[in-house]
Scaffold this motif. Structure first.
Motif, PDB file in Angstrom:
ATOM      1  N   PRO A  45       0.859  -1.186   0.000  1.00 37.21           N
ATOM      2  CA  PRO A  45       0.000   0.000   0.000  1.00 37.21           C
ATOM      3  C   PRO A  45       0.890   1.228   0.000  1.00 37.21           C
ATOM      4  CG  PRO A  45       0.233  -0.784   2.242  1.00 37.21           C
ATOM      5  CD  PRO A  45       1.029  -1.728   1.363  1.00 37.21           C
ATOM      6  N   VAL A  46       0.564   2.223  -0.808  1.00 37.55           N
ATOM      7  CA  VAL A  46       1.308   3.476  -0.750  1.00 37.55           C
ATOM      8  C   VAL A  46       0.317   4.608  -0.556  1.00 37.55           C
ATOM      9  CG1 VAL A  46       3.084   2.525  -2.255  1.00 37.55           C
ATOM     10  CG2 VAL A  46       1.335   3.997  -3.226  1.00 37.55           C
ATOM     11  N   GLY A  47       0.815   5.694   0.002  1.00 36.59           N
ATOM     12  CA  GLY A  47      -0.075   6.773   0.410  1.00 36.59           C
ATOM     13  C   GLY A  47      -0.132   7.919  -0.572  1.00 36.59           C
ATOM     14  N   MET A  48      -0.851   8.944  -0.150  1.00 36.31           N
ATOM     15  CA  MET A  48      -1.038  10.124  -0.978  1.00 36.31           C
ATOM     16  C   MET A  48       0.248  10.939  -1.110  1.00 36.31           C
ATOM     17  SD  MET A  48      -4.066   9.739  -1.965  1.00 36.31           S
ATOM     18  CE  MET A  48      -4.331  11.298  -2.782  1.00 36.31           C
ATOM     19  N   GLY A  49       1.228  10.671  -0.256  1.00 31.70           N
ATOM     20  CA  GLY A  49       2.523  11.313  -0.427  1.00 31.70           C
ATOM     21  C   GLY A  49       3.141  10.947  -1.757  1.00 31.70           C
TER      22      GLY A  49
END
Length: 843
Positions: free
Chosen positions: A679-683
């Protein structure tokens, strides 16, 4: 000017404080000739905040919008002979505040305000009664001063009457009893003097605005809050000077206070005390109030510390034995959930406008800007950050407003980081992925009320895996790394190498359905809308002047069906804009799907390998072309997939019913284990991936002040169908740009004290002589977005550069926290720095 109450007026303005007066004048200046101005109180002081505000104008904020509004307001007050330029000084008691004052200088240069940093001794030269033993320095805004808003209101009403040739009706001492609507459209205003039919009604009633909005069946989210002020005098020191103010206004920022001379007195104001919020229903009437409805008695115990701090800063004048407290109040003002004004058309009541929560220092310019918005559809100063609809459908409850007002009150003079997150009333708006993400130690940021992971602590192992690649991109300074994590860089690199899941982006989603849908979509968008079913079109949405109202994607779902996909943080404003242009014949319906559909992004070189085995449909490149949409059954979930990417990778945005979101997540997550899915974030999604691709962002690169040619977004050409802003857009294409949006890289991060620093955005761009770049239209160059590009190994900036300087390889500078850093223009225009041919997206 008539005082006979009419049966009809084209425009009715509720509230005759500085805001209502300003709006009345500027509407008539724009050509309105039939305006009714109503207030419950008497004139010239009807009892609102205008009558008790301290009336000083400090022009520099970190917001370009607010700084430009204040500068324009100063010029208008000056034109009315109601402004005195005294200068203003913000003093620092701490090292942290001195760093903030350096940042203040940075913003002043970016927005074009004269200023200087002062030593304690230089502060004392301007304010001889200040105690220099407790301050470390000051920020001097030379253009600051004070105004007389009540006198300005009289001038504006007289000018409005002259502009409208007697077409302005003034009705003080008039109570509004109801606002009549019919099928979502404003009809009339009922008062104790009679009922007036109206085409449009503007609520400009300050802290009473929510009460009036409720009459119309809608909400204006603000609450009355106390700002304490006492006036100490007579002070012999000031008797030797003429005029109402003779020394600079001082803001004692670390104690959240101000001190300003007022004749022979010194006004001491405080935002230091505990937040004291009122319910609008508890504000007394004019007859009941000892002074006025917005000036209840001082809560003395809350002011004790403030008085001690003021005495410490200015003992020479405030501790004079001949002086005493001559006036003291709990002055009521309007506090919104984020501290910004509430402006524009209410999306759910046609013809109803808000012009609320406006401070004295911005009021004349806001009156002008809203008048422009009402009469021509856009304003000279972009007001998108103050759009009243930004809280619509998620942040208008009384409890939310008060929780945020409590938190926000403490930020008024606070040091607020550009990425700082609100803490109260969270979580409020969550997607169905929320618990899955929380289990993976997501660090949530909020946008448009939605909780969205910014990064995941569970990906900490990736930091070790990619340690060599990110070593030179780590941020050693606490300010630069606040609300940031190096894990974002590692997540980005993993996505580029393998595959990642991003969810939920919190998109706003609207369906346009009906026989007029194609014609309507063509009218709204720059891009051609009469495309094949399943085709996605990324397109600017423009105002008539060719500036940006939004940018978004529109997918043709069927012959008479289009889907608009836009950012979750602009759900309310974009919905209001689209609704305001719907055809009167009912041939198009706008249906909001934002809370019905989740969005899960799957991107990276192994995205197809992950998605295809669990999807019933053929997901191959040949069967599913880039920039198209199809139905896709993923496991048991009937979904809809859009092959598009904001991060420059192969993959899809996958939309599914919110009640099946967890099942969708689990299916893809399980299938992705053999591919090391993360999972990767909005960053990554909103910053690192976006900036490497040079993708523009509304509210940063895209705003009313710049056109698509300057932003590098003219790839649509000029279509045959008419659309809003077509003439200005075509003209912009034909003319040479005055400035062009460029991507820059930082060449050397070393500060004057030897520490590596990383820009965060809004910094001024300078030439080699240290002068801010200014284009031929007077627009100053500043960093619109800043973020690290881990794949290219550079910290990247975006900025509009005057045409004479816009060439690749040119060396420039950026000022950050008092130092100048060398930067290089990497790209002029919209060509991506990473994968410029978009081979990955099309793979």
């Amino acid at each position: 000017m008539s005082d006979e109450f009419p049966e009809y007026a084209r425009t009715v303005i509720l509230g005759a404080g500085i805001v209502g007066n300003s709006l009345t004048y500027h509407l008539t200046k724009q050509g309105r000739e039939d305006v009714l101005l109503i207030d419950k109180g008497p004139l010239p002081d009807p009892g609102g905040s205008t009558g008790h505000a301290s009336n000083f104008l400090m022009p520099v904020e970190h917001s370009k919008e607010m700084t430009h509004l204040t500068r324009e307001s100063i010029e208008q007050y000056r034109d009315m002979d109601t402004f005195t330029e005294s200068g203003g000084i913000e003093v620092a008691r701490t090292d942290e505040r001195m760093a903030e004052l350096e940042r203040r200088v940075q913003s002043a240069k970016a927005w074009g305000e004269p200023c200087e940093l002062l030593t304690p001794e230089e502060v004392e030269e301007l304010v001889p009664y200040i105690n220099t033993d407790i301050i470390k320095g000051g920020f001097h805004a030379t253009g600051a001063g004070t105004c007389d808003p009540l006198r300005a209101g009289e001038v504006m009403r007289a000018r409005a009457d002259a502009e409208a040739d007697g077409g302005v009706t003034l009705s003080p001492n008039t109570e509004v009893l109801d606002i009549h609507t019919d099928r979502g459209e404003v009809q009339a205003v009922e008062t104790d003097r009679g009922t007036v039919e109206a085409d449009e009604v503007v609520i400009a009633a300050g802290l009473w605005s929510p009460k009036l909005a409720k009459m119309a069946g809608t909400e204006i989210p603000l609450t009355p809050a106390v700002h304490q002020m006492v006036s100490v005098g007579p002070i012999p020191f000031f008797e030797q000077f003429d005029g109402e103010i003779n020394h600079p206004v001082v803001r004692d920022m670390d104690t959240q206070m101000y001190e300003r001379p007022s004749g022979n007195d010194m006004e001491v104001g405080s935002y230091q005390h505990r937040p004291i919020l009122w319910d609008v229903e508890d504000v007394p009437s004019i007859d009941e109030a000892p002074l006025s409805p917005t000036q209840p008695p001082l809560t003395e115990d809350a002011f004790d510390q403030s008085m001690m701090d003021a005495l410490e800063l200015m003992p020479e004048v405030l501790d004079d034995p001949d002086a005493g407290v001559r006036h003291e109040i709990d002055g009521l003002l309007s506090q919104t959930p984020d501290g910004a004004p509430l402006l524009g058309p209410l999306q759910d009541v046609e013809g109803l406008w808000s012009c609320a929560a406006v401070w004295i220092k911005e009021a004349p310019a806001i009156g002008e800007a809203v008048a422009q918005w009402m009469t021509r559809g856009w304003s000279d100063i972009d007001l998108h950050g103050s759009d009243v609809n930004r809280f619509k459908e998620w942040g208008t409850s009384r409890e939310f407003v008060k929780n945020r007002a409590n938190e926000g009150y403490k930020k008024i003079y606070g040091i607020v980081h550009p990425s700082e997150q609100w803490q109260s009333s969270r979580p409020l708006r969550t997607s169905a992925f929320y618990h899955r993400q929380d289990d993976l130690d997501a660090r949530f940021f909020q946008a448009g009320g939605w909780e969205r992971p910014q990064w995941y602590e569970s990906n900490e192992d990736l930091v070790d895996r990619y340690s060599d690649e990110i070593e030179d991109l780590r941020r050693p300074h606490e300010w630069d790394s606040r609300w940031w994590s190096e894990t974002i860089l590692a997540e980005h690199l993993h996505m580029r190498d393998e595959v990642a899941m991003v969810g939920d982006m919190g998109f706003a989603i609207y369906d346009l359905i009906g026989p007029g849908a194609t014609e309507y979509a063509e009218k709204m968008a720059v891009g051609r809308m009469d495309v094949d079913v399943g085709k996605s079109v990324y397109t600017p949405i423009l105002a008539e002047n060719g500036g940006f109202v939004s940018d978004l994607s529109i997918v043709r779902m069927g012959h008479d069906h289009y889907r608009v996909i836009t950012g979750g943080s602009v759900q309310g404003p974009d919905k209001a804009h689209f609704r305001s242009h719907l055809p009167d014949d009912g041939s198009v319906q706008l249906i909001d799907r934002s809370s019905q559909l989740c969005t899960l992004g799957v991107w990276g070189p192994n995205a197809r390998d992950l998605v295809d085995p669990v999807t019933e449909e053929d997901m191959s490149h040949e069967a599913f072309a880039p920039y198209t949409a199809q139905e896709a059954t993923i496991g048991e979930v009937d979904a809809w997939a859009l092959r598009i990417s904001y991060v420059g990778e192969q993959g899809w945005e996958i939309y599914a019913p919110m009640d099946q979101a967890e099942r969708l997540w689990d299916t893809l997550w399980e299938a992705g284990q053999e591919h090391d899915v993360r999972p990767v974030g909005m960053g990554v999604y909103g910053t690192t991936g976006r900036i490497e691709k040079g993708y523009r962002l509304y509210g940063h690169e895209l705003e009313l002040e710049y056109n698509p040619a300057e932003a590098g977004l003219t790839f649509h050409g000029v279509k045959e169908a008419d659309f809003i802003g077509k003439e200005a857009y075509a003209q912009a294409i034909d003319e040479e740009n005055t400035a062009t949006l460029c991507t820059l890289s930082v060449e050397d991060h070393t500060s004057s004290d030897g520490e590596r620093r990383f820009m965060l955005g809004n910094e001024p761009v300078l030439d080699q002589d240290g002068e801010v770049l200014v284009d031929e239209e007077g627009r100053r160059s500043y960093v619109t977005s800043a973020g690290t590009g881990p794949t290219v190994g550079k910290h990247l900036l975006m900025a509009y550069i005057p045409q004479a300087y816009a060439e690749e390889g040119r060396q420039l500078q950026v000022e950050y926290m008092g130092d100048h850093y060398p930067v290089t223009i990497e790209v002029v225009g919209s060509r991506p720095l990473f994968d410029p041919e978009n081979e990955r997206i099309r793979s």
